[in-house]
Scaffold this motif. Structure first.
Motif, PDB file in Angstrom:
ATOM      1  N   GLU A   1       0.831  -1.207   0.000  1.00 58.88           N
ATOM      2  CA  GLU A   1       0.000   0.000   0.000  1.00 58.88           C
ATOM      3  C   GLU A   1       0.866   1.258   0.000  1.00 58.88           C
ATOM      4  OE1 GLU A   1      -2.846   1.787   3.320  1.00 58.88           O
ATOM      5  OE2 GLU A   1      -3.736   0.020   2.350  1.00 58.88           O
ATOM      6  N   GLU A   2       1.950   1.246   0.765  1.00 61.75           N
ATOM      7  CA  GLU A   2       2.833   2.412   0.820  1.00 61.75           C
ATOM      8  C   GLU A   2       3.483   2.662  -0.539  1.00 61.75           C
ATOM      9  OE1 GLU A   2       2.845  -0.103   2.970  1.00 61.75           O
ATOM     10  OE2 GLU A   2       1.948   0.899   4.704  1.00 61.75           O
ATOM     11  N   GLU A   3       3.906   1.591  -1.204  1.00 54.80           N
ATOM     12  CA  GLU A   3       4.518   1.740  -2.527  1.00 54.80           C
ATOM     13  C   GLU A   3       3.494   2.196  -3.557  1.00 54.80           C
ATOM     14  OE1 GLU A   3       8.047  -1.605  -2.304  1.00 54.80           O
ATOM     15  OE2 GLU A   3       5.965  -2.224  -2.623  1.00 54.80           O
ATOM     16  N   PHE A   4       2.275   1.703  -3.432  1.00 53.60           N
ATOM     17  CA  PHE A   4       1.203   2.129  -4.321  1.00 53.60           C
ATOM     18  C   PHE A   4       0.994   3.638  -4.220  1.00 53.60           C
ATOM     19  CE2 PHE A   4      -3.205   3.119  -5.203  1.00 53.60           C
ATOM     20  CZ  PHE A   4      -3.528   2.348  -6.314  1.00 53.60           C
ATOM     21  N   VAL A   5       0.929   4.139  -2.999  1.00 54.75           N
ATOM     22  CA  VAL A   5       0.745   5.580  -2.794  1.00 54.75           C
ATOM     23  C   VAL A   5       1.939   6.347  -3.346  1.00 54.75           C
ATOM     24  CG1 VAL A   5       0.586   7.384  -1.027  1.00 54.75           C
ATOM     25  CG2 VAL A   5      -0.823   5.314  -0.842  1.00 54.75           C
TER      26      VAL A   5
ATOM     27  N   LYS B   1     -10.293   1.775  -0.408  1.00 56.66           N
ATOM     28  CA  LYS B   1     -10.211   2.931  -1.297  1.00 56.66           C
ATOM     29  C   LYS B   1     -10.350   4.247  -0.539  1.00 56.66           C
ATOM     30  CE  LYS B   1     -11.653   0.527  -5.466  1.00 56.66           C
ATOM     31  NZ  LYS B   1     -12.638   0.431  -6.564  1.00 56.66           N
ATOM     32  N   GLU B   2     -11.108   4.233   0.534  1.00 55.46           N
ATOM     33  CA  GLU B   2     -11.245   5.470   1.319  1.00 55.46           C
ATOM     34  C   GLU B   2      -9.906   5.861   1.932  1.00 55.46           C
ATOM     35  OE1 GLU B   2     -14.379   5.067   4.124  1.00 55.46           O
ATOM     36  OE2 GLU B   2     -15.958   4.946   2.586  1.00 55.46           O
ATOM     37  N   LYS B   3      -9.160   4.881   2.415  1.00 58.46           N
ATOM     38  CA  LYS B   3      -7.841   5.162   2.974  1.00 58.46           C
ATOM     39  C   LYS B   3      -6.902   5.681   1.894  1.00 58.46           C
ATOM     40  CE  LYS B   3      -4.083   2.988   5.583  1.00 58.46           C
ATOM     41  NZ  LYS B   3      -3.595   1.705   6.181  1.00 58.46           N
ATOM     42  N   LEU B   4      -6.924   5.053   0.729  1.00 62.62           N
ATOM     43  CA  LEU B   4      -6.079   5.520  -0.370  1.00 62.62           C
ATOM     44  C   LEU B   4      -6.460   6.933  -0.785  1.00 62.62           C
ATOM     45  CD1 LEU B   4      -5.909   2.325  -2.619  1.00 62.62           C
ATOM     46  CD2 LEU B   4      -4.143   3.192  -1.076  1.00 62.62           C
TER      47      LEU B   4
ATOM     48  N   ARG C   1      -7.696   9.274   1.074  1.00 59.29           N
ATOM     49  CA  ARG C   1      -7.180  10.218   2.066  1.00 59.29           C
ATOM     50  C   ARG C   1      -5.691  10.459   1.852  1.00 59.29           C
ATOM     51  NH1 ARG C   1     -10.604   7.166   5.472  1.00 59.29           N
ATOM     52  NH2 ARG C   1      -8.834   5.970   6.319  1.00 59.29           N
ATOM     53  N   ALA C   2      -4.966   9.428   1.448  1.00 57.53           N
ATOM     54  CA  ALA C   2      -3.522   9.565   1.222  1.00 57.53           C
ATOM     55  C   ALA C   2      -3.206  10.281  -0.066  1.00 57.53           C
ATOM     56  CB  ALA C   2      -2.866   8.182   1.218  1.00 57.53           C
ATOM     57  N   LEU C   3      -4.205  10.363  -0.975  1.00 54.76           N
ATOM     58  CA  LEU C   3      -3.981  10.964  -2.301  1.00 54.76           C
ATOM     59  C   LEU C   3      -5.076  11.978  -2.582  1.00 54.76           C
ATOM     60  CD1 LEU C   3      -3.254   7.560  -4.073  1.00 54.76           C
ATOM     61  CD2 LEU C   3      -1.551   9.361  -3.633  1.00 54.76           C
ATOM     62  N   PRO C   4      -5.080  13.086  -1.846  1.00 55.39           N
ATOM     63  CA  PRO C   4      -6.183  14.040  -1.947  1.00 55.39           C
ATOM     64  C   PRO C   4      -6.287  14.738  -3.303  1.00 55.39           C
ATOM     65  CG  PRO C   4      -4.409  14.942  -0.605  1.00 55.39           C
ATOM     66  CD  PRO C   4      -4.079  13.508  -0.845  1.00 55.39           C
ATOM     67  N   ASP C   5      -5.219  14.758  -4.069  1.00 59.94           N
ATOM     68  CA  ASP C   5      -5.234  15.452  -5.368  1.00 59.94           C
ATOM     69  C   ASP C   5      -5.564  14.536  -6.535  1.00 59.94           C
ATOM     70  OD1 ASP C   5      -4.481  17.858  -4.108  1.00 59.94           O
ATOM     71  OD2 ASP C   5      -2.373  17.280  -4.178  1.00 59.94           O
ATOM     72  N   ILE C   6      -5.873  13.267  -6.239  1.00 59.63           N
ATOM     73  CA  ILE C   6      -6.168  12.266  -7.269  1.00 59.63           C
ATOM     74  C   ILE C   6      -7.535  11.652  -6.962  1.00 59.63           C
ATOM     75  CG2 ILE C   6      -5.450  10.029  -8.223  1.00 59.63           C
ATOM     76  CD1 ILE C   6      -2.558  10.804  -7.457  1.00 59.63           C
ATOM     77  N   ILE C   7      -8.334  11.390  -7.964  1.00 59.65           N
ATOM     78  CA  ILE C   7      -9.621  10.722  -7.773  1.00 59.65           C
ATOM     79  C   ILE C   7      -9.399   9.217  -7.845  1.00 59.65           C
ATOM     80  CG2 ILE C   7     -11.950  10.385  -8.670  1.00 59.65           C
ATOM     81  CD1 ILE C   7     -11.791  13.248  -9.779  1.00 59.65           C
ATOM     82  N   VAL C   8      -9.585   8.538  -6.710  1.00 58.21           N
ATOM     83  CA  VAL C   8      -9.406   7.086  -6.636  1.00 58.21           C
ATOM     84  C   VAL C   8     -10.728   6.419  -6.978  1.00 58.21           C
ATOM     85  CG1 VAL C   8      -8.758   5.133  -5.182  1.00 58.21           C
ATOM     86  CG2 VAL C   8      -7.589   7.343  -4.908  1.00 58.21           C
ATOM     87  N   LYS C   9     -10.700   5.558  -7.978  1.00 61.42           N
ATOM     88  CA  LYS C   9     -11.931   4.923  -8.469  1.00 61.42           C
ATOM     89  C   LYS C   9     -12.099   3.513  -7.884  1.00 61.42           C
ATOM     90  CE  LYS C   9     -14.155   6.584 -11.324  1.00 61.42           C
ATOM     91  NZ  LYS C   9     -15.336   7.467 -11.266  1.00 61.42           N
TER      92      LYS C   9
END
Length: 221
Positions: A183-187, A208-211, A213-221
């Motif tokens: 997960e850390e490498e994914f982020v 996906k909610e956690k991801l 939060r870690a990537l606020p400038d990207i829309i995680v689908k």
């Protein structure tokens, strides 16, 4: 009747349909591109025939002749790395095969530019000196259409080459240990690439909610 699931996301004329695991369909104009068809996640006899089939590497969950036969027509074009191209011929596929090694590119029907980029393990191994995905064997792909770039990472960890990938509209990144990313490498990879839209794929479970939060400038689908 052959139809896609009603989960397709639309971005203008670009359609993205997740099938499961690393399998998906991309649609554009009259083209239907199946990526890494895999029988365990869908009944491919019920899915649309593909005008092109894009294969990242030779592992059974990415190169599945049974799934491929159900959606390939005589006019289907295959895009594949050299090792997979050899397997396609051995398995009796006589359609056109565009062979792309890392760094190669092609223009598909004058509509889509396809660039093959490296996909490999940096540190993770099945045995000493035997990475799960050796460098130079498998491909990721960047598809350029409608001036938008779609990155399909394949099975990979964050690599030095990934740091040179930019201007990505949609990215598909794998999230599964021990074969690809934590997960850390994914982020980390998502922050390097900076897509507008990010699809985790090739995972067992994902928060996906956690991801997001870690990537606020990207829309995680």
């Amino acid at each position: 009747m052959r139809t896609l699931p009603n989960t397709t996301d639309r971005y203008g004329e670009i359609g993205v349909t997740r099938i499961g695991h690393a399998a998906l369909y991309l649609s554009y104009k009259n083209e239907r591109i199946a990526v890494d068809p895999y029988s365990e996640v869908a009944d491919y006899s019920a899915l649309p025939e593909a005008t092109a089939i894009l294969i990242t590497h030779d592992h059974y969950d990415h190169y599945d002749p049974e799934a491929i036969r159900k959606i390939a027509t005589p006019e289907t074009t295959f895009i594949a790395p050299p090792k997979v191209a050899d397997l396609l011929r051995e398995d009796g596929f006589g359609q056109r095969i565009v062979v792309l090694a890392n760094g190669d590119s092609t223009e598909y029907k004058g509509l889509i530019r396809i660039d093959a980029v490296p996909a490999y393990n940096v540190v993770r191994e099945r045995a000493p000196g035997q990475p799960f995905h050796p460098q130079g064997i498998g491909n990721g792909y960047i598809l350029t259409l409608d001036d938008k770039r779609i990155y399909i990472a394949g099975d990979t960890e964050p690599t030095p080459e990934m740091r040179r990938i930019d201007f990505i509209f949609i990215a598909f990144l794998p999230l599964m240990l021990p074969f690809t990313m934590s997960e850390e490498e994914f982020v980390e990879a998502a922050k390097i690439i900076g897509p507008a839209y990010l699809y985790p794929y090739h995972y067992n479970t994902v928060d996906k909610e956690k991801l997001q939060r870690a990537l606020p400038d990207i829309i995680v689908k």
